[in-house]
Design a protein around this motif. Structure first.
Motif, PDB file in Angstrom:
ATOM      1  N   ASP A   1       0.807  -1.221   0.000  1.00  0.00           N
ATOM      2  CA  ASP A   1       0.000   0.000   0.000  1.00  0.00           C
ATOM      3  C   ASP A   1       0.839   1.270   0.000  1.00  0.00           C
ATOM      4  O   ASP A   1       0.299   2.379   0.017  1.00  0.00           O
ATOM      5  CB  ASP A   1      -0.967   0.013   1.188  1.00  0.00           C
ATOM      6  CG  ASP A   1      -0.276  -0.222   2.529  1.00  0.00           C
ATOM      7  OD1 ASP A   1       0.945  -0.459   2.535  1.00  0.00           O
ATOM      8  OD2 ASP A   1      -0.964  -0.184   3.567  1.00  0.00           O
ATOM      9  N   ALA A   2       2.173   1.132  -0.047  1.00  0.00           N
ATOM     10  CA  ALA A   2       3.045   2.314  -0.053  1.00  0.00           C
ATOM     11  C   ALA A   2       3.464   2.718  -1.463  1.00  0.00           C
ATOM     12  O   ALA A   2       4.251   3.651  -1.639  1.00  0.00           O
ATOM     13  CB  ALA A   2       4.292   2.049   0.782  1.00  0.00           C
ATOM     14  N   GLU A   3       2.924   2.051  -2.464  1.00  0.00           N
ATOM     15  CA  GLU A   3       3.356   2.298  -3.843  1.00  0.00           C
ATOM     16  C   GLU A   3       3.253   3.770  -4.251  1.00  0.00           C
ATOM     17  O   GLU A   3       4.146   4.321  -4.890  1.00  0.00           O
ATOM     18  CB  GLU A   3       2.540   1.437  -4.815  1.00  0.00           C
ATOM     19  CG  GLU A   3       2.966   1.595  -6.267  1.00  0.00           C
ATOM     20  CD  GLU A   3       2.187   0.683  -7.199  1.00  0.00           C
ATOM     21  OE1 GLU A   3       2.475   0.710  -8.413  1.00  0.00           O
ATOM     22  OE2 GLU A   3       1.297  -0.056  -6.726  1.00  0.00           O
ATOM     23  N   ALA A   4       2.166   4.432  -3.862  1.00  0.00           N
ATOM     24  CA  ALA A   4       1.944   5.827  -4.273  1.00  0.00           C
ATOM     25  C   ALA A   4       2.914   6.795  -3.607  1.00  0.00           C
ATOM     26  O   ALA A   4       3.016   7.956  -4.015  1.00  0.00           O
ATOM     27  CB  ALA A   4       0.513   6.241  -3.944  1.00  0.00           C
ATOM     28  N   PHE A   5       3.657   6.316  -2.605  1.00  0.00           N
ATOM     29  CA  PHE A   5       4.540   7.199  -1.839  1.00  0.00           C
ATOM     30  C   PHE A   5       6.025   6.955  -2.131  1.00  0.00           C
ATOM     31  O   PHE A   5       6.881   7.568  -1.516  1.00  0.00           O
ATOM     32  CB  PHE A   5       4.279   7.012  -0.337  1.00  0.00           C
ATOM     33  CG  PHE A   5       2.860   7.276   0.059  1.00  0.00           C
ATOM     34  CD1 PHE A   5       2.454   8.549   0.442  1.00  0.00           C
ATOM     35  CD2 PHE A   5       1.917   6.258   0.038  1.00  0.00           C
ATOM     36  CE1 PHE A   5       1.139   8.803   0.795  1.00  0.00           C
ATOM     37  CE2 PHE A   5       0.590   6.505   0.386  1.00  0.00           C
ATOM     38  CZ  PHE A   5       0.209   7.777   0.765  1.00  0.00           C
ATOM     39  N   ARG A   6       6.309   6.070  -3.076  1.00  0.00           N
ATOM     40  CA  ARG A   6       7.698   5.699  -3.353  1.00  0.00           C
ATOM     41  C   ARG A   6       8.417   6.670  -4.277  1.00  0.00           C
ATOM     42  O   ARG A   6       9.646   6.729  -4.290  1.00  0.00           O
ATOM     43  CB  ARG A   6       7.757   4.298  -3.973  1.00  0.00           C
ATOM     44  CG  ARG A   6       7.326   3.190  -3.028  1.00  0.00           C
ATOM     45  CD  ARG A   6       7.262   1.860  -3.745  1.00  0.00           C
ATOM     46  NE  ARG A   6       6.613   0.841  -2.908  1.00  0.00           N
ATOM     47  CZ  ARG A   6       6.020  -0.229  -3.389  1.00  0.00           C
ATOM     48  NH1 ARG A   6       5.984  -0.441  -4.700  1.00  0.00           N
ATOM     49  NH2 ARG A   6       5.460  -1.101  -2.567  1.00  0.00           N
ATOM     50  N   GLU A   7       7.666   7.412  -5.063  1.00  0.00           N
ATOM     51  CA  GLU A   7       8.245   8.341  -6.034  1.00  0.00           C
ATOM     52  C   GLU A   7       7.647   9.732  -5.832  1.00  0.00           C
ATOM     53  O   GLU A   7       6.572   9.879  -5.253  1.00  0.00           O
ATOM     54  CB  GLU A   7       7.956   7.875  -7.468  1.00  0.00           C
ATOM     55  CG  GLU A   7       8.459   6.472  -7.799  1.00  0.00           C
ATOM     56  CD  GLU A   7       9.969   6.427  -7.920  1.00  0.00           C
ATOM     57  OE1 GLU A   7      10.576   7.492  -8.133  1.00  0.00           O
ATOM     58  OE2 GLU A   7      10.548   5.320  -7.799  1.00  0.00           O
TER      59      GLU A   7
END
Length: 207
Positions: A34-40
């Motif tokens: 669920d952290a995908e949107a916060f990686r970039e």
């Protein structure tokens, strides 16, 4: 002619014990599905969010934090934690309360704080403050009192959530009503709430 020496990127194996612990915490949060949107960094142009840079003055993401950590740009674990908290703060400032991104940011923030709390207990506070935090005045508290009257119910809900998590003594709950005791809100928290409220009001005026 002079040349500026750049900091050499530090391999993970060469990190200090303190920074390695920070890297382990970051990796555990960053690798969550669920952290995908916060990686970039937020691609506000591609996503069609022209007001993003106007509302979010200091963008931050987990990938950038990892690069900075490995490059030796954090002096201590407090600097690292401040950068991570900025990721969640930005997400909750820009996105509406109740939205998927907002809820995910709250969930990730809670997961991070639980892991970081263990490290924070082990490590003494080494931060050297070059400037004192802004002192809260009566004017600041009056400003907050006035600004909350211009917020939506969802935005007010976000403010109540922040106070409940960080200054629970500033909330009085009676049946279905929640009363905010402004004088009981800690200075640092009040400054953040005023900033959030100002951004919300500015955003509503542009829409």
């Amino acid at each position: 002619m002079s040349a500026r020496k750049k900091k050499r990127a530090v391999p993970a194996a060469d990190l200090s014990e303190e920074m390695q612990a920070c890297h382990d915490i970051l990796t555990s949060v960053k690798n969550r599905a669920d952290a995908e949107a916060f990686r970039e960094p937020v691609d506000w142009k591609g996503l069609g969010l022209p007001d993003y840079p106007q509302l979010i003055k200091n963008p931050m993401d987990l990938g950038t934090i990892e690069k900075n950590l490995l490059a030796g740009k954090f002096e201590n674990h407090e600097d690292f934690a401040e950068a991570v908290q900025l990721v969640w703060k930005n997400a909750m400032t820009y996105n509406m309360v109740g939205s998927h991104i907002y809820k995910t940011a709250v969930k990730l923030q809670n997961a991070f704080e639980k892991k970081y709390a263990k490290l924070n207990k082990k490590k003494p506070n080494k931060r050297r403050r070059t400037t004192e935090p802004k002192e809260v005045t009566r004017t600041d508290r009056v400003k907050f009192s006035n600004q909350v009257n211009h917020l939506s119910s969802e935005q007010l809900g976000h403010i109540v959530d922040i106070i409940q998590n960080r200054c629970p003594g500033a909330l009085n709950e009676d049946d279905n009503e929640v009363e905010i005791e402004i004088n009981n809100i800690e200075g640092k928290v009040l400054n953040e709430l005023n900033e959030y409220a100002s951004q919300c009001i500015a955003r509503s005026r542009k829409s």
